[in-house]
Design an enzyme around this catalytic site. Structure first.
Site, PDB file in Angstrom:
ATOM      1  N   TRP A  44      65.611  14.318  61.860  1.00 35.21           N
ATOM      2  CA  TRP A  44      64.641  14.047  62.980  1.00 35.21           C
ATOM      3  C   TRP A  44      64.450  12.566  63.196  1.00 35.21           C
ATOM      4  CZ3 TRP A  44      60.614  15.994  65.969  1.00 35.21           C
ATOM      5  CH2 TRP A  44      59.737  15.081  66.256  1.00 35.21           C
ATOM      6  N   ASP A  47      59.466   7.900  66.592  1.00 31.06           N
ATOM      7  CA  ASP A  47      59.073   6.499  67.051  1.00 31.06           C
ATOM      8  C   ASP A  47      59.990   5.499  66.465  1.00 31.06           C
ATOM      9  OD1 ASP A  47      56.873   8.084  67.955  1.00 31.06           O
ATOM     10  OD2 ASP A  47      55.490   7.184  66.751  1.00 31.06           O
ATOM     11  N   PHE A  92      54.174   6.639  57.876  1.00 33.33           N
ATOM     12  CA  PHE A  92      53.978   6.460  59.349  1.00 33.33           C
ATOM     13  C   PHE A  92      54.743   5.390  60.288  1.00 33.33           C
ATOM     14  CE2 PHE A  92      50.413   9.929  60.123  1.00 33.33           C
ATOM     15  CZ  PHE A  92      51.036  10.653  59.242  1.00 33.33           C
ATOM     16  N   ARG A 155      46.274   3.518  63.058  1.00 36.38           N
ATOM     17  CA  ARG A 155      47.749   3.620  62.690  1.00 36.38           C
ATOM     18  C   ARG A 155      48.463   2.614  63.519  1.00 36.38           C
ATOM     19  NH1 ARG A 155      46.020   8.789  64.384  1.00 36.38           N
ATOM     20  NH2 ARG A 155      46.660   9.461  66.563  1.00 36.38           N
ATOM     21  N   ASP A 156      49.979   2.732  63.136  1.00 35.29           N
ATOM     22  CA  ASP A 156      51.001   2.283  63.866  1.00 35.29           C
ATOM     23  C   ASP A 156      51.162   0.948  64.148  1.00 35.29           C
ATOM     24  OD1 ASP A 156      51.587   5.024  64.128  1.00 35.29           O
ATOM     25  OD2 ASP A 156      50.481   5.099  66.250  1.00 35.29           O
ATOM     26  N   GLU A 208      47.813   4.899  70.600  1.00 40.09           N
ATOM     27  CA  GLU A 208      48.586   4.816  69.515  1.00 40.09           C
ATOM     28  C   GLU A 208      49.782   4.025  69.892  1.00 40.09           C
ATOM     29  OE1 GLU A 208      49.341   8.647  67.767  1.00 40.09           O
ATOM     30  OE2 GLU A 208      50.621   9.086  69.137  1.00 40.09           O
ATOM     31  N   TRP A 293      55.199  15.220  72.658  1.00 44.12           N
ATOM     32  CA  TRP A 293      54.579  16.077  71.584  1.00 44.12           C
ATOM     33  C   TRP A 293      54.454  17.359  71.735  1.00 44.12           C
ATOM     34  CZ3 TRP A 293      55.341  14.930  66.853  1.00 44.12           C
ATOM     35  CH2 TRP A 293      55.545  13.636  66.273  1.00 44.12           C
TER      36      TRP A 293
END
Length: 489
Positions: A44, A47, A92, A155-156, A208, A293
């Site tokens: 996989w 991002d 993440f 996040r991120d 995000e 997604w």
């Protein structure tokens, strides 16, 4: 990055290691495998999670690592760059920096990764850091998390040094509140909240993967603006133009209330710019994740899932409606060209093949300019064969560009069959289509890169036809075309 933990488990369970016994004849020749976009050997990729330029190399992470000297050819270093977290923590999306002055105490010139540490049991998302002395193996900081607001939607982080204030800045998303939060630090371990931005523009579902960087306006390096890019609704990106003082981001005067979309196609997300720690790069370059997604885990690629876009130079340009972001493919990609072809002609009514340019595979580049001073609807059918095609159509009266991939893939992919459209103004009575086709994707740059469209296609190996079409006479075309070499052979 939504669903990252599930995909991390997929990676752990399904990856074939870099050292696996894979035939050199079959590796990178799998069905749908892009030939000049980066994809990992197996497994996989999601991002972009840390893009830096340092010691003459581009370093790129998805918590695997790849390096490049030209952003055309790639050397995959490892599929697992992160070590040390306990089994309850998943890594993440985040970013990477070089701590030149040892502000964090891990050593001068240490590589520091800042990311969202996801707790599997509580689902909490907090920000953590790891350090490395070679940029290949990162060690988990035992004092993590370094920033925790007890949220499941936080996040991120993008972290960078802000020279005027002599502080590190963290830009991080409060996803379902559609906000970007700003924090500052002197040691990368203790963070102080300074401001929030948002909601604004498109704030329908989620924000995000924020990025924040400076660009010159109209090539004037004495006149720069800050650009903030935010991934939205798990499907697209928007950008804002303004000013940043080290603590807060403010929109420029006359910034539109309507969203400014970075890419108007169907599959472009979570892009990141390269931070230049050598201070030698002339351009700001970004790459994004070519996926959405809705079906990222369902696409039929056999080597793994996902790949990144071609690298793009970013600039700001002034138009009658205001300053806008423009994107163009990096010039280094021209080194892949072979079998050049050129033609000038008036389009005929109906559908015609292009005499003299008949690709044997979908690995090529088209650069076509059409006149628009005569009323007409014209365009390309790409990846044609077996009754399938991708249609790129332009209406000179409405200035509407339509891309239809409804009947392009040779396999059924849930939620995949869609079309997109946008108003694209001609320049001096001309419209330019600069198109990159690579096995399972198309990237279209119109005019000077103000409007860009990226989409997945998944045609079979025999769908390599190219057709021109026009509803009326009177449209002139100049076309240059090239086959593109595989970067893997």
């Amino acid at each position: 990055m939504k669903f990252t933990f599930a995909l991390y488990i997929f990676l752990l369970a399904g990856i074939v290691s870099v050292n696996a016994q894979v035939s050199s004849d079959s590796l990178y020749s799998e069905a749908y495998r892009p030939q000049y976009h980066f994809s990992p050997q197996k497994g996989w990729i999601g991002d972009p999670s840390g893009f830096i330029y340092y010691q003459g190399k581009y370093h790129m992470y998805w918590w695997g690592k790849v390096e490049s000297t030209d952003l055309v050819h790639y050397n995959e270093i490892t599929p697992f760059a992160m070590t040390g977290a306990n089994s309850n923590i998943a890594y993440f999306t985040g970013s990477v920096l070089i701590d030149k002055d040892n502000s964090a105490g891990f050593g001068k010139d240490a590589y520091i990764a800042a990311y969202t540490a996801f707790e599997k049991d509580s689902k909490k998302q907090a920000q953590g850091i790891s350090f490395s002395h070679d940029g290949k193996a990162f060690h988990y900081y035992e004092g993590n998390p370094v920033l925790d607001i007890w949220s499941t939607e936080f996040r991120d982080p993008t972290v960078f040094w802000h020279e005027p204030t002599q502080k590190w800045v963290m830009v991080v998303a409060k996803a379902l509140e559609k906000k970007i939060k700003f924090y500052t630090s002197t040691d990368l371990k203790n963070w102080t909240w300074t401001s929030d931005f948002g909601p604004a523009g498109d704030h329908e579902k989620s924000w995000e993967c924020p990025d924040l960087f400076q660009l010159p306006v109209d090539g004037d390096f004495n006149n720069k603006k800050w650009v903030m890019v935010v991934s939205i609704n798990w499907a697209q990106e928007q950008y804002f133009i303004g000013d940043f003082d080290g603590t807060s981001f403010t929109l420029m005067d006359n910034h539109p209330d309507t969203p400014l979309y970075l890419d108007k196609g169907l599959d472009f997300y979570a892009s990141r710019t390269f931070r230049d720690y050598d201070n030698t790069l002339k351009n700001t370059v970004s790459m994004g994740w070519v996926a959405t997604w809705d079906y990222a885990q369902l696409v039929p690629s056999g080597y793994g899932k996902g790949f990144w876009s071609i690298p793009r130079n970013l600039n700001l340009k002034t138009y009658k409606e205001g300053i806008r972001l423009i994107q163009n493919p990096i010039e280094q990609l021209q080194t892949l060209r072979y079998k050049p072809f050129s033609i000038k002609r008036s389009l005929q009514v109906g559908i015609q093949n292009i005499p003299g340019f008949v690709p044997e595979e979908n690995v090529y580049e088209l650069d076509a300019t059409f006149s628009t001073d005569t009323s007409n609807t014209f365009g390309f059918n790409l990846c044609t064969g077996d009754g399938r095609k991708v249609v790129i159509s332009y209406d000179t009266d409405s200035h509407n560009l339509v891309i239809d991939r409804t009947h392009s893939a040779d396999v059924a992919i849930p939620k995949f069959s869609r079309m997109t459209h946008a108003l694209v103004e001609p320049i001096d009575n001309k419209i330019r289509f600069h198109i990159f086709v690579d096995k399972s994707s198309i990237e279209l740059f119109t005019n000077d890169g103000k409007d860009v469209f990226t989409l997945l296609t998944y045609p079979n190996a025999s769908q390599t036809g190219i057709e021109l079409f026009a509803q009326k006479k009177g449209t002139n075309m100049e076309l240059n075309a090239w086959m593109l070499k595989s970067i893997w052979k």
